[in-house]
Design a protein around this motif. Structure first.
Motif, PDB file in Angstrom:
ATOM      1  N   LEU A 111       0.830  -1.204   0.000  1.00 36.80           N
ATOM      2  CA  LEU A 111       0.000   0.000   0.000  1.00 36.80           C
ATOM      3  C   LEU A 111       0.862   1.251   0.000  1.00 36.80           C
ATOM      4  CD1 LEU A 111      -2.786   1.305   0.161  1.00 36.80           C
ATOM      5  CD2 LEU A 111      -2.662   1.102   2.659  1.00 36.80           C
ATOM      6  N   ARG A 112       1.949   1.226   0.833  1.00 36.78           N
ATOM      7  CA  ARG A 112       2.855   2.378   0.852  1.00 36.78           C
ATOM      8  C   ARG A 112       3.566   2.547  -0.486  1.00 36.78           C
ATOM      9  NH1 ARG A 112       4.088   0.589   6.043  1.00 36.78           N
ATOM     10  NH2 ARG A 112       6.044  -0.354   5.344  1.00 36.78           N
ATOM     11  N   GLN A 113       3.982   1.373  -1.053  1.00 36.05           N
ATOM     12  CA  GLN A 113       4.644   1.448  -2.361  1.00 36.05           C
ATOM     13  C   GLN A 113       3.689   2.001  -3.406  1.00 36.05           C
ATOM     14  OE1 GLN A 113       6.061  -2.498  -3.141  1.00 36.05           O
ATOM     15  NE2 GLN A 113       7.739  -2.356  -1.644  1.00 36.05           N
ATOM     16  N   LYS A 114       2.429   1.535  -3.319  1.00 38.94           N
ATOM     17  CA  LYS A 114       1.438   2.064  -4.256  1.00 38.94           C
ATOM     18  C   LYS A 114       1.235   3.550  -4.031  1.00 38.94           C
ATOM     19  CE  LYS A 114      -3.332   1.421  -5.785  1.00 38.94           C
ATOM     20  NZ  LYS A 114      -4.598   0.668  -5.574  1.00 38.94           N
ATOM     21  N   GLN A 117       3.372   5.461  -2.544  1.00 39.85           N
ATOM     22  CA  GLN A 117       4.615   6.138  -2.914  1.00 39.85           C
ATOM     23  C   GLN A 117       4.710   6.295  -4.420  1.00 39.85           C
ATOM     24  OE1 GLN A 117       8.108   4.213  -1.456  1.00 39.85           O
ATOM     25  NE2 GLN A 117       9.510   5.809  -2.178  1.00 39.85           N
ATOM     26  N   ALA A 118       4.301   5.180  -5.137  1.00 42.99           N
ATOM     27  CA  ALA A 118       4.310   5.274  -6.600  1.00 42.99           C
ATOM     28  C   ALA A 118       3.352   6.364  -7.071  1.00 42.99           C
ATOM     29  CB  ALA A 118       3.937   3.928  -7.221  1.00 42.99           C
ATOM     30  N   GLU A 119       2.159   6.370  -6.414  1.00 47.55           N
ATOM     31  CA  GLU A 119       1.210   7.424  -6.769  1.00 47.55           C
ATOM     32  C   GLU A 119       1.764   8.793  -6.401  1.00 47.55           C
ATOM     33  OE1 GLU A 119      -2.336   6.404  -4.742  1.00 47.55           O
ATOM     34  OE2 GLU A 119      -2.890   4.767  -6.132  1.00 47.55           O
ATOM     35  N   GLN A 120       2.439   8.824  -5.201  1.00 44.24           N
ATOM     36  CA  GLN A 120       3.040  10.089  -4.785  1.00 44.24           C
ATOM     37  C   GLN A 120       4.137  10.513  -5.739  1.00 44.24           C
ATOM     38  OE1 GLN A 120       1.950  12.003  -2.437  1.00 44.24           O
ATOM     39  NE2 GLN A 120       3.564  13.558  -2.534  1.00 44.24           N
ATOM     40  N   GLU A 121       4.984   9.492  -6.117  1.00 48.25           N
ATOM     41  CA  GLU A 121       6.051   9.809  -7.066  1.00 48.25           C
ATOM     42  C   GLU A 121       5.484  10.235  -8.409  1.00 48.25           C
ATOM     43  OE1 GLU A 121       8.452   6.367  -7.228  1.00 48.25           O
ATOM     44  OE2 GLU A 121       9.450   6.729  -5.299  1.00 48.25           O
ATOM     45  N   GLU A 122       4.413   9.489  -8.813  1.00 52.48           N
ATOM     46  CA  GLU A 122       3.764   9.885 -10.071  1.00 52.48           C
ATOM     47  C   GLU A 122       3.170  11.277  -9.941  1.00 52.48           C
ATOM     48  OE1 GLU A 122       0.312   8.266 -13.164  1.00 52.48           O
ATOM     49  OE2 GLU A 122       0.758   7.181 -11.307  1.00 52.48           O
ATOM     50  N   LEU A 123       2.556  11.497  -8.730  1.00 49.54           N
ATOM     51  CA  LEU A 123       1.997  12.826  -8.501  1.00 49.54           C
ATOM     52  C   LEU A 123       3.102  13.879  -8.477  1.00 49.54           C
ATOM     53  CD1 LEU A 123      -0.491  14.555  -7.873  1.00 49.54           C
ATOM     54  CD2 LEU A 123      -0.130  14.039  -5.453  1.00 49.54           C
ATOM     55  N   GLU A 124       4.219  13.516  -7.784  1.00 55.39           N
ATOM     56  CA  GLU A 124       5.347  14.448  -7.754  1.00 55.39           C
ATOM     57  C   GLU A 124       5.907  14.661  -9.148  1.00 55.39           C
ATOM     58  OE1 GLU A 124       8.113  12.878  -5.004  1.00 55.39           O
ATOM     59  OE2 GLU A 124       6.952  13.431  -3.209  1.00 55.39           O
ATOM     60  N   LEU A 125       5.977  13.507  -9.905  1.00 63.02           N
ATOM     61  CA  LEU A 125       6.452  13.641 -11.287  1.00 63.02           C
ATOM     62  C   LEU A 125       5.530  14.549 -12.079  1.00 63.02           C
ATOM     63  CD1 LEU A 125       8.390  12.818 -13.543  1.00 63.02           C
ATOM     64  CD2 LEU A 125       6.945  10.820 -13.962  1.00 63.02           C
ATOM     65  N   ARG A 126       4.231  14.312 -11.874  1.00 62.95           N
ATOM     66  CA  ARG A 126       3.275  15.180 -12.567  1.00 62.95           C
ATOM     67  C   ARG A 126       3.399  16.620 -12.075  1.00 62.95           C
ATOM     68  NH1 ARG A 126      -2.353  11.616 -12.669  1.00 62.95           N
ATOM     69  NH2 ARG A 126      -1.611   9.942 -14.038  1.00 62.95           N
TER      70      ARG A 126
END
Length: 609
Positions: free
Chosen positions: A346-349, A351-360
């Protein structure tokens, strides 16, 4: 300096043992990372070769791996002088130690060896309410709950999970608001703690106020046994023997794949294990032989009858054992391992969403910066354009002012020209009106001229009639004069005749004189008529002269008025008759009447005297 440990990707012989090998490798790497970090005194990321030799020998001894003292020297023979970094040590660790490890060693001894190396340097025992053994257990729990990235840290979700577990194990109540306040303090540290901060957090009793040290130690031990030793449930129960069939109290420990039972809870004397697999089952039994709360565990080779202290404990043990059997049947790990994996996923997801959000966000920020730069460039361009526009506007206004002045002058000129044109139009209109008036006058003059020409023609006809009449009168006068001369000659001739004839002639003479007088009267009458005709002729000539003057005057007027009308002069349509009074002095009718009257007078005999 940031130090990173990565597990080797060396394949194993059996695909079924791969998850165990990879999970075991990750757990071992975390403990080894602590030991390697403790040996890095100056925090340069490098450790001397002699220290690595000692560490490698101790690892091989604890994990029951044959130690090759020459391998380390051969592996680092090109680096005899300087220390070895963790990146340089990892290939040797993977190849000569981790790839050879088997799950046949005591993990607690392994963890204690790594703990001893790192605790000596990093553990601050001042103000701690826990023992070194409890600190070691928290260290092991930290390695279990920490993230699989280096340096090792425990995120706020796992910190909350650990503190909840401790609070429940100590029999306390969890205060959510207190932890939320603590999370606000963690925000400055990116909401994560290292192992020594976690030990300090638990050891100083921040979340166990009101609890004594023994209760805190028991809670730490319970959480340690569940998370590290995989003890899902433990407690005293009665067990029926297989040989003597007697009931004996034992301390039972439930793990995911077995149930161990000891003489007491200090675990010093182990009496046996009940191996669990997917074919085992657990069922409740009715009370018998004076024993209550019975259930049995049926395995492939034997069955075990167990008596719990009460119905609640009986039901809890049945559910816990059934859960282990179900997990073994479907091949799933222990509940706390599965829960940890789900939290990590869940954290990785997240984090991935956060990273994707950060990337976005970075993309949006980059796009925003680009837009800002574009807007800045556009703003500069707009400012330049505004300056140019202002200058252009100034020039335009100046040009407009000049054009307005020019336009004003042109308007004044145009106004003057328009006034002149209006005056000219008015003049032309007046002239046109005068011209139209002249045309109307000319038309009237033309009609009057036609009337004058008609009158002139009529006068000429009257003149011709008078002239004809005068001609006839002259002819009559000439004939009368001839007759009178003949009569006079005849009288002269008759005078020389005889007296008788003289008398006769006298009578004839008297008659002739009478006739002559009558002729003279007629001649006088003709003379009077001739004078009257002459007066009429003069009157007609005067009318004709007036008409001619009028005609000439109208001709002059027509010629003066730009020759718009061409005068048409009447002319005879038939041959004119000529008399003494001029052409067409009498009409044919008047002339015929005068001729008829003259013939009657001529044929009438003379009146005797």
């Amino acid at each position: 300096m940031r130090k990173r440990f990565t597990s080797s990707t060396t394949p194993v012989s059996s695909s079924e043992t791969l998850p165990l090998k990879m999970g075991l490798r990750d757990e071992l790497l975390k403990a080894i990372w602590h030991a390697f970090t403790a040996l890095d005194v100056d925090k340069s990321g490098k450790v001397s070769k002699s220290q690595l030799k000692v560490l490698s020998h101790n690892l091989c001894t604890v994990m029951k791996i044959p130690h090759d003292p020459v391998a380390l020297e051969e592996h680092f023979r090109d680096d005899d002088e300087g220390p070895v970094s963790n990146q340089g040590y990892m290939p040797y660790l993977n190849r000569f130690i981790l790839d050879k490890v088997q799950d046949n060693f005591d993990r607690i001894d392994f963890n204690r060896m790594c703990w001893t190396l790192c605790a000596r340097k990093n553990l601050n025992r001042n103000h701690l309410l826990i023992s070194d053994d409890d600190a070691f257990k928290i260290w092991c729990i930290f390695n279990f709950l920490s993230e699989d990235r280096y340096p090792l840290v425990m995120v706020s979700e796992e910190i909350e999970y650990l503190l909840r577990k401790l609070t429940e194990a100590m029999g306390g109540s969890w205060i959510e608001e207190k932890f939320e306040e603590y999370k606000l303090q963690l925000s400055s540290k990116h909401q994560c703690l290292n192992v020594w901060e976690v030990i300090e957090l638990v050891g100083m009793g921040h979340f166990s106020k009101g609890m004594d040290r023994q209760t805190l130690s028991m809670g730490i031990n319970e959480v340690f046994q569940e998370l590290i030793l995989d003890v899902l449930k433990q407690g005293y129960m009665m067990k029926k023997g297989h040989k003597r069939k007697n009931w004996t109290e034992r301390w039972f420990l439930l793990k995911p794949n077995l149930i161990s039972y000891y003489v007491s809870e200090d675990l010093t004397e182990k009496k046996g294990d009940i191996l669990l697999d997917g074919n085992c089952c657990v069922e409740s039994l009715p009370d018998k032989e004076g024993k209550k709360c019975l259930f049995y565990v049926k395995c492939s080779d034997k069955s075990f009858e167990i008596s719990a202290s009460d119905k609640k404990k009986k039901q809890e043990w049945i559910q816990a054992i059934q859960t282990c059997i179900t997990l073994l049947k479907v091949g799933r790990p222990a509940p706390h391992h599965e829960a940890r994996q789900k939290r990590r996923e869940l954290r990785q997801k997240q984090q991935a969403e956060q990273e994707e959000l950060e990337l976005r966000m970075r993309e949006l920020q980059t796009a925003n910066e680009n837009k800002q730069r574009e807007l800045e460039a556009m703003r500069k361009k707009l400012e330049e354009a505004a300056a140019n526009a202002a200058e252009e506007e100034h020039r335009r206004l100046q040009t407009q002012s000049e054009l307005q002045d020019l336009y004003r002058v042109e308007m004044e000129k145009e106004k003057m020209v328009r006034q002149q044109m209006e005056e000219q139009v008015a003049q032309k209109s007046s002239e046109l009106e005068q011209y139209l008036q002249r045309v109307r006058e000319l038309e009237n003059m033309y009609h009057r001229l036609e009337e004058a020409l008609e009158e002139e023609r009529q006068a000429r006809q009257d003149e011709e009639t008078v002239r004809k009449l005068q001609a006839r009168l002259l002819e009559e006068e000439v004939s009368k004069r001839a007759e009178l001369e003949q009569i006079h000659l005849y009288q002269q001739q008759t005078i020389s005749q005889t007296q008788a004839e003289k008398q006769e002639l006298e009578r004839e003479r008297l008659a002739k004189e009478s006739a002559l007088q009558s002729a003279m009267q007629q001649l006088q009458q003709l003379e009077a008529d001739r004078r009257g005709a002459l007066e009429e002729y003069e009157e007609v000539m005067k009318k004709l002269a007036d008409a001619a003057n009028n005609t000439k005057s109208w001709k002059d007027k027509v010629t003066h008025h730009e020759g718009l009308i061409r005068l048409i002069q009447p002319g005879p349509k038939y041959p004119q008759k000529i008399t003494n009074w001029g052409p067409a002095a009498f009409t044919e009718k008047e002339l015929s009447l005068r001729e008829k009257d003259w013939q009657e007078k001529k044929n009438r005999p003379p009146t005797p005297q």
